[in-house]
Design a protein around this motif. Structure first.
Motif, mmCIF file in Angstrom:
data_model
loop_
_atom_site.group_PDB
_atom_site.id
_atom_site.type_symbol
_atom_site.label_atom_id
_atom_site.label_comp_id
_atom_site.label_asym_id
_atom_site.label_seq_id
_atom_site.Cartn_x
_atom_site.Cartn_y
_atom_site.Cartn_z
ATOM 1 N N VAL A 95 42.904 10.854 23.752
ATOM 2 C CA VAL A 95 44.301 10.605 23.391
ATOM 3 C C VAL A 95 45.212 10.883 24.577
ATOM 4 O O VAL A 95 46.153 10.136 24.853
ATOM 5 C CB VAL A 95 44.693 11.469 22.176
ATOM 6 C CG1 VAL A 95 46.192 11.393 21.927
ATOM 7 C CG2 VAL A 95 43.942 10.999 20.940
ATOM 8 N N LYS A 96 44.927 11.952 25.308
ATOM 9 C CA LYS A 96 45.747 12.266 26.478
ATOM 10 C C LYS A 96 45.610 11.177 27.537
ATOM 11 O O LYS A 96 46.606 10.768 28.151
ATOM 12 C CB LYS A 96 45.328 13.617 27.055
ATOM 13 C CG LYS A 96 46.134 14.027 28.271
ATOM 14 C CD LYS A 96 45.658 15.367 28.817
ATOM 15 C CE LYS A 96 46.451 15.771 30.055
ATOM 16 N NZ LYS A 96 45.981 17.071 30.607
ATOM 17 N N ALA A 97 44.393 10.723 27.751
ATOM 18 C CA ALA A 97 44.182 9.669 28.744
ATOM 19 C C ALA A 97 44.904 8.387 28.344
ATOM 20 O O ALA A 97 45.530 7.728 29.177
ATOM 21 C CB ALA A 97 42.680 9.402 28.903
ATOM 22 N N ALA A 98 44.841 8.044 27.076
ATOM 23 C CA ALA A 98 45.526 6.835 26.623
ATOM 24 C C ALA A 98 47.040 7.006 26.683
ATOM 25 O O ALA A 98 47.770 6.076 27.041
ATOM 26 C CB ALA A 98 45.088 6.490 25.205
ATOM 27 N N LEU A 129 48.849 2.494 23.412
ATOM 28 C CA LEU A 129 47.419 2.782 23.568
ATOM 29 C C LEU A 129 47.079 4.157 23.020
ATOM 30 O O LEU A 129 45.988 4.375 22.477
ATOM 31 C CB LEU A 129 47.037 2.683 25.045
ATOM 32 C CG LEU A 129 45.540 2.724 25.357
ATOM 33 C CD1 LEU A 129 44.813 1.586 24.659
ATOM 34 C CD2 LEU A 129 45.301 2.665 26.858
ATOM 35 N N GLU A 130 48.002 5.110 23.134
ATOM 36 C CA GLU A 130 47.778 6.445 22.577
ATOM 37 C C GLU A 130 47.647 6.378 21.057
ATOM 38 O O GLU A 130 46.737 6.988 20.468
ATOM 39 C CB GLU A 130 48.926 7.368 22.964
ATOM 40 C CG GLU A 130 48.783 8.771 22.395
ATOM 41 C CD GLU A 130 49.963 9.653 22.736
ATOM 42 O OE1 GLU A 130 49.864 10.880 22.601
ATOM 43 O OE2 GLU A 130 51.014 9.105 23.132
ATOM 44 N N ALA A 131 48.550 5.634 20.400
ATOM 45 C CA ALA A 131 48.482 5.511 18.945
ATOM 46 C C ALA A 131 47.190 4.817 18.521
ATOM 47 O O ALA A 131 46.551 5.214 17.534
ATOM 48 C CB ALA A 131 49.698 4.736 18.441
ATOM 49 N N ALA A 164 48.561 19.657 13.299
ATOM 50 C CA ALA A 164 49.723 20.243 13.977
ATOM 51 C C ALA A 164 49.950 19.611 15.343
ATOM 52 O O ALA A 164 51.099 19.425 15.767
ATOM 53 C CB ALA A 164 49.521 21.747 14.125
ATOM 54 N N ARG A 165 48.869 19.271 16.031
ATOM 55 C CA ARG A 165 49.011 18.705 17.373
ATOM 56 C C ARG A 165 49.433 17.258 17.343
ATOM 57 O O ARG A 165 50.162 16.791 18.230
ATOM 58 C CB ARG A 165 47.684 18.848 18.117
ATOM 59 C CG ARG A 165 47.753 18.376 19.556
ATOM 60 C CD ARG A 165 46.510 18.756 20.328
ATOM 61 N NE ARG A 165 46.609 18.369 21.725
ATOM 62 C CZ ARG A 165 45.687 18.639 22.632
ATOM 63 N NH1 ARG A 165 44.600 19.316 22.281
ATOM 64 N NH2 ARG A 165 45.837 18.251 23.886
ATOM 65 N N PHE A 166 48.979 16.533 16.343
ATOM 66 C CA PHE A 166 49.335 15.110 16.224
ATOM 67 C C PHE A 166 49.992 14.870 14.870
ATOM 68 O O PHE A 166 49.400 14.241 13.981
ATOM 69 C CB PHE A 166 48.090 14.234 16.377
ATOM 70 C CG PHE A 166 47.317 14.498 17.633
ATOM 71 C CD1 PHE A 166 47.795 14.093 18.860
ATOM 72 C CD2 PHE A 166 46.106 15.168 17.584
ATOM 73 C CE1 PHE A 166 47.080 14.345 20.023
ATOM 74 C CE2 PHE A 166 45.373 15.412 18.729
ATOM 75 C CZ PHE A 166 45.868 15.006 19.956
ATOM 76 N N PRO A 167 51.187 15.388 14.663
ATOM 77 C CA PRO A 167 51.828 15.251 13.347
ATOM 78 C C PRO A 167 52.155 13.792 13.043
ATOM 79 O O PRO A 167 52.537 13.025 13.920
ATOM 80 C CB PRO A 167 53.103 16.087 13.503
ATOM 81 C CG PRO A 167 53.386 16.091 14.970
ATOM 82 C CD PRO A 167 52.048 16.070 15.637
ATOM 83 N N GLY A 168 51.991 13.460 11.790
ATOM 84 C CA GLY A 168 52.336 12.124 11.343
ATOM 85 C C GLY A 168 51.340 11.048 11.686
ATOM 86 O O GLY A 168 51.585 9.879 11.418
#
Length: 781
Positions: free
Chosen positions: A488-491, A498-500, A548-552
């Motif tokens: 996820v960080k790389a994207a 791209l992250e989503a 918690a780190r990726f809310p929603g």
């Protein structure tokens, strides 16, 4: 008789046998004009010496072609002739064509050339430059090579510097006067000036010759010999092409290993400005000599070619193609970035100041040229990229390396992102992202498969979970965390979209992984309290930290993670139940009245609770309360379905024993940390009903029991009354009152009151007890 003349064709030279005029042979002239705007293309023809002698002509321009092996002639008459400057593609240029077409034909040709000059395209000008480059090489040949010269009498002269006066290439000692040259260029030919890169001086001479030639044409000097104007105009064009070629050479050398003197760059800038001032626009009469040369565009094209050549050579040292490994592609991109960075730094710090004085936008031009060259190279690499790593390398380099404000190493050298087009076209970028996500799905699924394999290897090796910070620890949570966070960080470093997409891929893969992992573990022989506790902790950690780190974005994972946690808790309880269930058979027996049969059960509970200390506190508390409820429920189940019936004193002793056991159970769980105090009244209430000597108080105990445990049913009330053995009328009265209380309790449960307190509803009565209750109900009817 033949004489050998060296022909320059491109970069190669070869000797051509030609008929020697001294022998009386004909001369075959294959010379074609190298100035396409003129429109004169004489074909091959043979001229006899007689005709040559009878045809008067003017002296033609161009350097004399002389043989270095023969003595120099001190004088030269027009009848002897001089050689014309020609390109490397014209080996017979030293032979004069003494026949000429009719005057009307030449006039029509020049009229056609003048009309076409105004319509000449850049492509035609390009052909002119290309055709003249080989000719211009002859101006730069060393004196040792010499220039072959042919004379009608077979004599030859040593080469001397070629000086242009009125367009005729002649010996300076015999034909050129001091007044015909600019003062700073006296004694030097245009070719020499260009060779020495005195570009402005060469241009001034050419400009002087051009002006003089145009004036002579206007005064009708060439009416009798139009081809003389064509030849002299061709010489001017060729030397202009030579200047343009020198501009390209200087641009090409600018970023080379040896570099270029800043003075040469200043000379180029001033030369271009001087040409633009000399030829500001297309002349009204279409005269090709005064047509703008577009050297600024030529300079920009040279910059673009230089950038493309350097970018294409950046990976010349690599022996493998990008599709053979991500490491090669990473090295290629690193070298490409290093080359572009060094070149642009040199442009900004060295090249730009030299051009700035003449108002040349060198920085912007070089920046756009390198940007275009890098974009083209990256497009090529994108076509050959294969695999997740290579695709990501390209996306990351374009977005984070090349697109970084620190790419050039200093804030003031940052790339101008606004005016520059995208490094990769939107459709190419979209295709790269799509290919990357497709490979990423497979890669992440493979990573989860690898995590499962690692855990299976640990089970097979009998490795017990570690205790870190007081909790059972499994590497499962760390592995999953690292996998998701890394991708996820790389994207996210490339784009939010791209992250989503990567988050969705990770969530889907994890959702499919959890049931497989759970099934594989529970079917293995590694199931134990430490392992179950470790995986309960892992699932809870994933649930809380990922959400918690990726809310929603990862809410869809909460349900499978909670389900896995509950299943592990369930199997943890089942292990305890499997151990203690046989021990409950000793309760409610006559031996139970005199022995401490509860103690072994509670010892198992205490040992089990020791493992719960290494489980996440919230889940440990839930599990302990579930154990508390299980112990009370199973104790009541044995009391309601006893293996032996008690009468009289035994029933009273049994009631007292139940109170003691209830107190022991309550104290034990309270000491372990259970907060399920609502369970403490269940066993004492039943014990009081069984041992109550004052029968009127039985109704009060029933009321307490029903109100405290609204899930109790009529069958349970009848089973308790059956153990008490009351008379028919008393049982009927108590049962009637209990039914009223049960209806009220059912309404309370329906309204949402005490829905989490389930105890009696899970106690199943045996067939015998149901038959006994049926008999009692019949007796009450």
């Amino acid at each position: 008789m033949l004489c050998n003349v060296r022909r320059t064709d491109g970069d190669s030279e070869r000797a051509l046998p030609l008929p020697c005029p001294a022998a009386g042979g004909g001369v075959e002239d294959k010379t074609r004009g190298s100035c396409p705007q003129i429109g004169l293309h004489p074909g091959p023809r043979t001229v006899s010496p007689a005709t040559k002698m009878l045809s008067p002509r003017t002296v033609t321009p161009g350097p004399e072609l002389q043989s270095p092996k023969e003595p120099e002639l001190k004088t030269q008459t027009p009848a002897q002739g001089t050689g014309q400057i020609s390109s490397g593609k014209e080996p017979n240029a030293h032979h004069e064509d003494t026949t000429r077409p009719g005057l009307d034909t030449l006039k029509r040709a020049f009229s056609w050339a003048s009309q076409k000059a105004s319509q000449a395209s850049k492509e035609d000008q390009g052909r002119l430059r290309r055709s003249s480059r080989s000719l211009f090489r002859s101006f730069r040949r060393t004196p040792d090579e010499g220039l072959a010269a042919g004379h009608s009498q077979g004599a030859a002269m040593a080469e001397e510097p070629c000086v242009f006066t009125d367009g005729v290439s002649q010996h300076a000692s015999t034909r050129v006067g001091p007044g015909d040259l600019e003062p700073e260029a006296e004694g030097k030919s245009v070719a020499d000036l260009i060779t020495e890169r005195q570009l402005l001086a060469a241009f001034e001479q050419l400009r002087y010759l051009e002006t003089k030639l145009v004036a002579e044409k206007a005064s009708r000097t060439f009416e009798q010999d139009p081809t003389a104007f064509a030849r002299r105009a061709m010489d001017v064009c060729l030397h202009y092409d030579g200047l343009a070629a020198e501009i390209g050479a200087i641009v090409r050398e600018t970023l080379g290993p040896e570099g270029i003197d800043q003075a040469a760059l200043v000379e180029v800038a001033r030369l271009v400005r001087a040409e633009e001032e000399a030829h500001p626009e297309l002349p009204a009469d279409g005269d090709f000599l005064r047509t703008p040369r577009h050297w600024r565009q030529h300079w920009e094209d040279a910059v673009r070619r230089s950038a493309q050549e350097r970018v294409q050579r950046s990976d010349a040292g690599l022996t493998s193609e990008p599709d053979k490994g991500a490491s090669d592609l990473a090295q290629l991109l690193a070298e490409l970035g290093g080359l572009v960075r060094r070149d642009l730094q040199k442009v900004r710090l060295v090249v730009q100041p030299a051009y700035a004085a003449a108002g040349f936008p060198a920085w912007e031009t070089y920046l756009r040229a390198f940007h275009s060259a890098v974009a083209q190279r990256l497009q090529e690499l994108a076509q050959a990229a294969r695999g997740c790593e290579q695709l990501y390398l390209l996306l990351d380099w374009a977005a984070n390396v090349y697109g970084s404000p620190d790419f050039l190493g200093a804030p003031d050298l940052a790339l101008l992102t606004e005016p520059l087009p995208p490094l990769l076209a939107p459709d190419v970028w979209a295709r790269l992202e799509s290919d990357y996500t497709s490979f990423l799905e497979t890669k992440i699924a493979s990573c989860f498969e690898g995590i499962l394999q690692l855990e299976q290897n640990r089970w097979a090796a009998g490795e017990a979970p570690e205790v870190l910070q007081g909790l059972y620890h499994a590497s499962l949570s760390i592995d999953v965390h690292m996998l998701v966070a890394e991708h996820v960080k790389a994207a996210g470093a490339i784009s939010a979209e791209l992250e989503a997409t990567t988050l969705r891929i990770c969530a889907r893969a994890l959702r499919l992984f959890l049931p497989r992992f759970e099934k594989s573990f529970l079917e293995s022989e590694a199931v134990s309290e430490p392992h179950l506790g470790a995986y309960i902790n892992a699932c809870e950690e994933l649930r809380t930290s990922l959400l918690a780190r990726f809310p929603g974005t990862l809410e869809e994972l909460e349900k499978p993670l909670v389900s896995a946690t509950c299943n592990f808790q369930k199997h943890l309880l089942q292990g305890l139940q499997h151990d203690v269930q046989p021990l409950f058979g000793a309760l409610s027996t006559k031996s139970w009245l005199t022995q401490d049969t509860l103690h072994p059960i509670m010892d198992k509970v205490v040992a089990f609770a020791h493992h719960l200390k290494h489980v996440t506190p919230t889940l440990a508390k839930e599990t302990l309360q579930e154990v508390h409820r299980y112990i009370v429920r199973e104790y009541l189940a044995q009391a309601l379905r006893p293996r032996e019936r008690f009468r009289g004193v035994e029933r009273v002793n049994g009631s007292q024993k139940m109170n003691l056991d209830a107190q022991a159970i309550s104290d034990t769980f309270q000491g372990l940390g259970s907060e399920a105090t609502w369970l403490n009244q269940a066993i004492p209430c039943v014990a009081e009903i069984l041992g109550e000597s004052y029968k009127d108080d039985i109704q009060r105990h029933l009321e307490t029991l029903i109100q405290s445990y609204p899930d109790i049913r009529q069958n349970h009330i009848l089973a308790i009354l059956a153990l008490r053995r009351l008379r028919r009328r008393r049982n009927q009265s108590l049962l009637q009152h209990a039914q009223d209380l049960l209806r009220a309790a059912a309404e309370a449960v329906g309204s949402g009151t005490a829905q989490d307190r389930v105890l009696f509803a899970e106690i199943e009565l045996s067939t015998f007890r149901i038959q006994l209750i049926t008999c009692i109900q019949g007796s009450l009817a």
